[in-house]
Design an enzyme around this catalytic site. Structure first.
Site, mmCIF file in Angstrom:
data_model
loop_
_atom_site.group_PDB
_atom_site.id
_atom_site.type_symbol
_atom_site.label_atom_id
_atom_site.label_comp_id
_atom_site.label_asym_id
_atom_site.label_seq_id
_atom_site.Cartn_x
_atom_site.Cartn_y
_atom_site.Cartn_z
ATOM 1 N N TYR A 95 -34.714 14.095 15.940
ATOM 2 C CA TYR A 95 -36.073 14.489 16.309
ATOM 3 C C TYR A 95 -36.331 14.149 17.777
ATOM 4 C CZ TYR A 95 -41.240 14.535 15.877
ATOM 5 O OH TYR A 95 -42.580 14.775 16.028
ATOM 6 N N TYR B 206 -40.476 4.203 23.356
ATOM 7 C CA TYR B 206 -40.910 3.077 24.167
ATOM 8 C C TYR B 206 -39.760 2.443 24.959
ATOM 9 C CZ TYR B 206 -43.346 -1.004 25.887
ATOM 10 O OH TYR B 206 -43.879 -1.944 26.718
ATOM 11 N N ARG C 226 -44.174 11.883 22.845
ATOM 12 C CA ARG C 226 -44.489 10.635 22.134
ATOM 13 C C ARG C 226 -43.514 9.514 22.472
ATOM 14 N NH1 ARG C 226 -48.121 10.427 17.706
ATOM 15 N NH2 ARG C 226 -48.978 12.447 17.104
ATOM 16 N N ILE D 140 -40.295 22.155 11.032
ATOM 17 C CA ILE D 140 -40.915 21.020 10.355
ATOM 18 C C ILE D 140 -42.344 21.007 10.857
ATOM 19 C CG2 ILE D 140 -40.942 18.509 10.055
ATOM 20 C CD1 ILE D 140 -37.874 18.599 10.427
ATOM 21 N N LYS E 264 -34.789 18.586 15.373
ATOM 22 C CA LYS E 264 -36.182 19.011 15.356
ATOM 23 C C LYS E 264 -36.662 18.920 16.797
ATOM 24 C CE LYS E 264 -40.843 17.745 13.854
ATOM 25 N NZ LYS E 264 -41.694 16.720 13.190
ATOM 26 N N THR F 244 -43.965 11.502 11.842
ATOM 27 C CA THR F 244 -45.160 11.195 12.642
ATOM 28 C C THR F 244 -46.434 11.544 11.886
ATOM 29 O OG1 THR F 244 -43.913 11.689 14.654
ATOM 30 C CG2 THR F 244 -46.303 11.637 14.840
#
Length: 292
Positions: free
Chosen positions: A133, A107, A138, A204, A162, A44
């Protein structure tokens, strides 16, 4: 491959609209000199959402080539399109990456079964360690600890996560359900130390783009049992964490790196420069912290 300590979620510098390879290579050298434990291209923070496939592959290949085995490279290769994720994963494997950072599909909002099948499909094509992740803020979907434990049991490539939920209840469940050999990695700079305390092995990090020695130092101090020193680093890093999220990542951290003279001040739409008042706040925090 065991990923541990502080791994930097590398920014992708741009110059005149294109990938600034010279600045990127210099950033990688500086990160390694500062004692970082690993790097993550095309996450990202690397603005992967606005990179073309060719740019994405070039950034990963540049990273692997320049690092040249000095530290691990965990390549971002995720997508909300499973076929696209497989393509990116294969290219990262062929480039020589040590592992893959694979975001949950965004999405689409798949079910827990859809999430499981997504990673299972990638595993049928690519045999590298997967760090899954999970960033619901998001993606719009939360990978539940029970689903992650199922994946860890059934899919050998799924070797860690993550976690960017900042939910210590959830990360504690992950540590309990997945076992001590599963790599529980923080994706949230504010809660690295608490995550380490429940069994995490590292982070991270966005902030380590600008303070790699401090973030690596905190992880190292904790691993060596020096909790007081780790706590000192934690509070030293907190103002920088706030600064790096004054606006949407990676606008603040790229601005900070520009203020440090390390990259040009350039973004790719829809990312835009900071509002003037936030740029002023960022500059003050960096000055007060001794970063600039």
């Amino acid at each position: 491959m065991k990923f541990h300590g502080a791994l930097t979620a590398m920014v992708t510098p741009f110059k005149n609209g294109a990938f600034d390879e010279e600045s990127y290579r210099a950033l990688l050298d500086w990160q390694i000199e500062q004692g970082i434990n690993g790097v993550v291209p095309c996450g990202t923070t690397g603005e992967s959402a606005t990179l073309s496939h060719e740019e994405h592959k070039r950034v990963v290949r540049t990273c692997v080539e320049h690092v040249a085995g000095r530290i691990p490279v965990l390549a971002g290769a995720g997508s909300n399109n499973t076929k696209e994720a497989i393509e990116l994963a294969k290219d990262a494997r062929d480039a020589g990456a040590d592992g893959l950072l694979l975001i949950t599909p965004y999405y689409n909002k798949p079910t827990q079964e859809g999430l499981y099948q997504h990673f299972k499909a990638i595993s049928a094509e690519v045999d590298l360690p997967f760090i899954v992740y999970n960033v619901p803020g998001r993606t719009g979907v939360n990978l539940l600890p029970e689903t992650l434990a199922r994946m860890a049991k059934d899919i050998p490539q799924v070797q860690g996560t993550k976690d960017a939920t900042a939910n210590l209840h959830q990360v504690s469940d992950i540590a309990e359900y997945c076992g001590k050999d599963f790599m529980l990695i923080s994706g949230d700079d504010f809660t690295v130390l608490p995550l380490l305390a429940v069994g995490g092995c590292g982070v991270i990090s966005v902030v380590s783009n600008i303070a790699p020695a401090w973030m690596a130092g905190m992880c190292k101090a904790f691993a060596e049992g020096d909790i007081e020193k780790a706590r000192e680093y934690h509070f030293k890093l907190q103002p920088l964490s706030r600064a790096c999220f004054l606006e949407t990542n990676p606008a603040p951290v790229k601005t900070a790196l520009s203020m440090m003279g390390k990259i040009p001040m350039e973004f790719r739409l829809p990312m835009v420069p900071l509002q003037p008042e936030n740029e002023a706040k960022l500059r003050k925090i960096l000055t007060d912290s001794g970063i600039i």
